[in-house]
Scaffold this active site. Structure first.
Site, PDB file in Angstrom:
ATOM      1  N   PHE A   1      78.210  85.507  21.552  1.00 26.56           N
ATOM      2  CA  PHE A   1      78.111  84.266  22.318  1.00 26.56           C
ATOM      3  C   PHE A   1      78.702  83.149  21.469  1.00 26.56           C
ATOM      4  O   PHE A   1      78.255  82.912  20.342  1.00 26.56           O
ATOM      5  CB  PHE A   1      76.668  83.923  22.689  1.00 26.56           C
ATOM      6  CG  PHE A   1      76.580  82.710  23.580  1.00 26.56           C
ATOM      7  CD1 PHE A   1      76.569  82.850  24.954  1.00 26.56           C
ATOM      8  CD2 PHE A   1      76.537  81.430  23.041  1.00 26.56           C
ATOM      9  CE1 PHE A   1      76.520  81.729  25.793  1.00 26.56           C
ATOM     10  CE2 PHE A   1      76.489  80.311  23.869  1.00 26.56           C
ATOM     11  CZ  PHE A   1      76.479  80.463  25.246  1.00 26.56           C
TER      12      PHE A   1
ATOM     13  N   ASP B   1      80.826  81.934  12.782  1.00 22.01           N
ATOM     14  CA  ASP B   1      80.154  81.076  13.752  1.00 22.01           C
ATOM     15  C   ASP B   1      78.676  81.017  13.373  1.00 22.01           C
ATOM     16  O   ASP B   1      77.889  81.898  13.709  1.00 22.01           O
ATOM     17  CB  ASP B   1      80.334  81.641  15.169  1.00 22.01           C
ATOM     18  CG  ASP B   1      79.643  80.796  16.233  1.00 22.01           C
ATOM     19  OD1 ASP B   1      78.792  79.966  15.874  1.00 22.01           O
ATOM     20  OD2 ASP B   1      79.937  80.991  17.429  1.00 22.01           O
TER      21      ASP B   1
ATOM     22  N   LYS C   1      73.937  72.650  16.481  1.00 25.65           N
ATOM     23  CA  LYS C   1      72.516  72.826  16.784  1.00 25.65           C
ATOM     24  C   LYS C   1      71.604  72.099  15.794  1.00 25.65           C
ATOM     25  O   LYS C   1      71.345  70.923  15.923  1.00 25.65           O
ATOM     26  CB  LYS C   1      72.186  74.312  16.891  1.00 25.65           C
ATOM     27  CG  LYS C   1      72.809  74.977  18.127  1.00 25.65           C
ATOM     28  CD  LYS C   1      72.247  76.356  18.359  1.00 25.65           C
ATOM     29  CE  LYS C   1      72.906  77.070  19.529  1.00 25.65           C
ATOM     30  NZ  LYS C   1      72.633  76.444  20.829  1.00 25.65           N
TER      31      LYS C   1
END
Length: 463
Positions: free
Chosen positions: A153, A238, A267
């Site tokens: 993802f 990532d 985040k």
């Protein structure tokens, strides 16, 4: 000047009872329907640290933390003070034909944690950092290909979505970006075959996959880094979900002693108030993109280096350092994984507990006993992965624990609590999971009645 300004907190109180109706009318009606169906429409009023409080004042333990955003907890006083100080200071924000002092400070402090990289590009989100990484990799190498891993993802904007193989997200939005291919996670042979054409600009990988909390083998990430070096491919980690202390290291790649060419962060860096993303990379890559004065703004983002976002990032890093939250994540995570792993032999539906730090996956699987097998198969036929909802819903309703299934059709529940959780919180988690999992082994029982309700909803939906 007006006599008085709008009181937003008062507006929240005044309109909060209408939140669902406003969303159904003006925003995402389907999300409202989902929340009502599973009983999650409790009207949260307050967030503090690792806790949420609903309209009746009941306290919940937040193991979702905004998809990993609230690593330092909700409404941390240090973060709030940092943001207030910016608002009170009349800084010359976003002049554009100037450079940002706070962006310089945040970049400097990020690179102290990742000393093998040299430059930082700021964005507004994780997906934006992925988009920038695709552009930087292609621009720096002159190659078109981007390789990612199956079951990954990376975000839902067009470039990021092109790196994923999940039909649930891709359906209806194709064709996507050309030149993007996937190889199986943990498959070095497949990766080498993909890179051997020397047409691949970058290999992008989550050190621990968020969907399913899938861990790499000890050989995979070091092997991938070596293959990227061999074939001239940029290696991108990532760390949008795994970074900033989540796994018990500042970066998850540190568990495997890997030094990527790019690291993507977002985040948790935001502290939960102001979105921010950061791409950290080598000078040799950065200088091929911004290679002369007339290309100084060849890639950018209007709000990316705004003072509030930069202050949020600086304050978040300071809290993590002052409160030793990386070490806390390692300690609490090890304790929690051990406690949950001890349950596995006692429950045939519970298959495995895995993770690093406070990124934990609790996986369920098909039972062997006939009664449970029949009930399991009924759920799986209606909707793959539905069983996990039989765990998350009573965890929420009966034990006041908010958590999530780790992806569409997944049999794994993912725990991403704030890094500030306590020993008492871990006991709360352990006892609640034990109670709910025990109840799931009783057929007939309340949990399987819930399963029938969910199946009926799934059948009506398909009809």
């Amino acid at each position: 000047m007006p006599d008085s300004y709008l009181d937003v907190s008062g507006l929240f109180v005044e309109r909060q009872a209408q939140r669902s109706s406003m969303h159904a009318r003006h925003l995402n009606e389907q999300l409202v329907r989902v929340l009502k169906t599973i009983g999650y429409d409790v009207g949260f009023q307050k967030g503090q640290g690792q806790y949420l409080f609903d309209r009746d004042g009941a306290r919940y333990l937040d193991l979702l933390s905004g998809f990993g955003v609230f690593a330092i907890g909700r409404n941390h006083p240090a973060l709030r003070e940092a943001l207030k100080s910016v608002l009170d200071s009349d800084f010359p924000n976003l002049v554009q034909l100037d450079v940002s002092t706070l962006a310089g400070v945040l970049a400097e402090r990020l690179l102290e944690h990742v000393p093998y990289l040299d430059k930082v590009f700021f964005a507004n989100s994780g997906a934006e950092t992925v988009e920038a990484a695709i552009k930087f990799a292609r621009g720096a190498t002159g190659r078109p290909g981007i390789v990612s891993c199956s079951h990954s993802f990376h975000g839902l904007s067009y470039g990021a979505l092109s790196l994923m193989d999940d039909a649930n997200f891709r359906s209806g939005f194709e064709p996507l970006l050309p030149g993007c291919t996937q190889v199986p996670f943990n498959d070095l042979a497949a990766l080498e075959q993909a890179l051997s054409s020397r047409q691949v600009a970058a290999f992008i990988v989550e050190p621990i996959q968020g969907k399913g909390v899938n861990l790499p083998t000890d050989e995979f990430l070091p092997g991938a880094a070596a293959l990227c070096k061999k074939y001239g491919t940029i290696f991108i980690a990532d760390e949008i979900q795994t970074g900033i202390g989540r796994t018990g290291k500042f970066l998850a790649v540190e568990h495997w002693n890997v030094e990527p060419d790019m690291v993507l962060l977002a985040k948790a860096l935001s502290g939960g108030h102001v979105p921010v993303g950061a791409l950290l990379t080598r000078k040799s890559i950065f200088d091929k993109i911004f290679n002369q004065m007339d290309r100084a703004v060849v890639h950018g983002s209007t709000f990316a280096k705004n003072d509030l976002a930069m202050a949020a990032g600086i304050a978040t890093l300071d809290v993590i350092k002052q409160e030793k939250l990386v070490e806390q994540a390692a300690k609490r995570g090890a304790e929690l994984r051990l406690a949950l792993t001890r349950m596995v032999p006692g429950y045939e539906l519970l298959k495995e507990v895995r993770g690093k730090g406070l990124m934990i996956g609790v996986e369920f699987g098909p039972p062997k006993s006939l009664k449970l097998k029949a009930s399991w198969n009924l759920l799986e036929t209606a909707n793959k992965g539905l069983f996990c909802q039989l765990i998350t819903v009573p965890l929420f309703k009966d034990h006041k624990i908010l958590t999530q299934v780790s992806g569409h059709g997944s049999h794994t529940i993912k725990l991403l609590p704030p890094l500030v959780i306590t020993e008492e919180d871990c006991s709360w988690i352990e006892k609640s999971f034990d109670d709910v999992i025990a109840a799931s082994h009783k057929v007939p029982g309340a949990i399987w009645s819930l399963g029938k309700t969910l199946v009926d909803n799934a059948v009506r939906k398909s009809a």
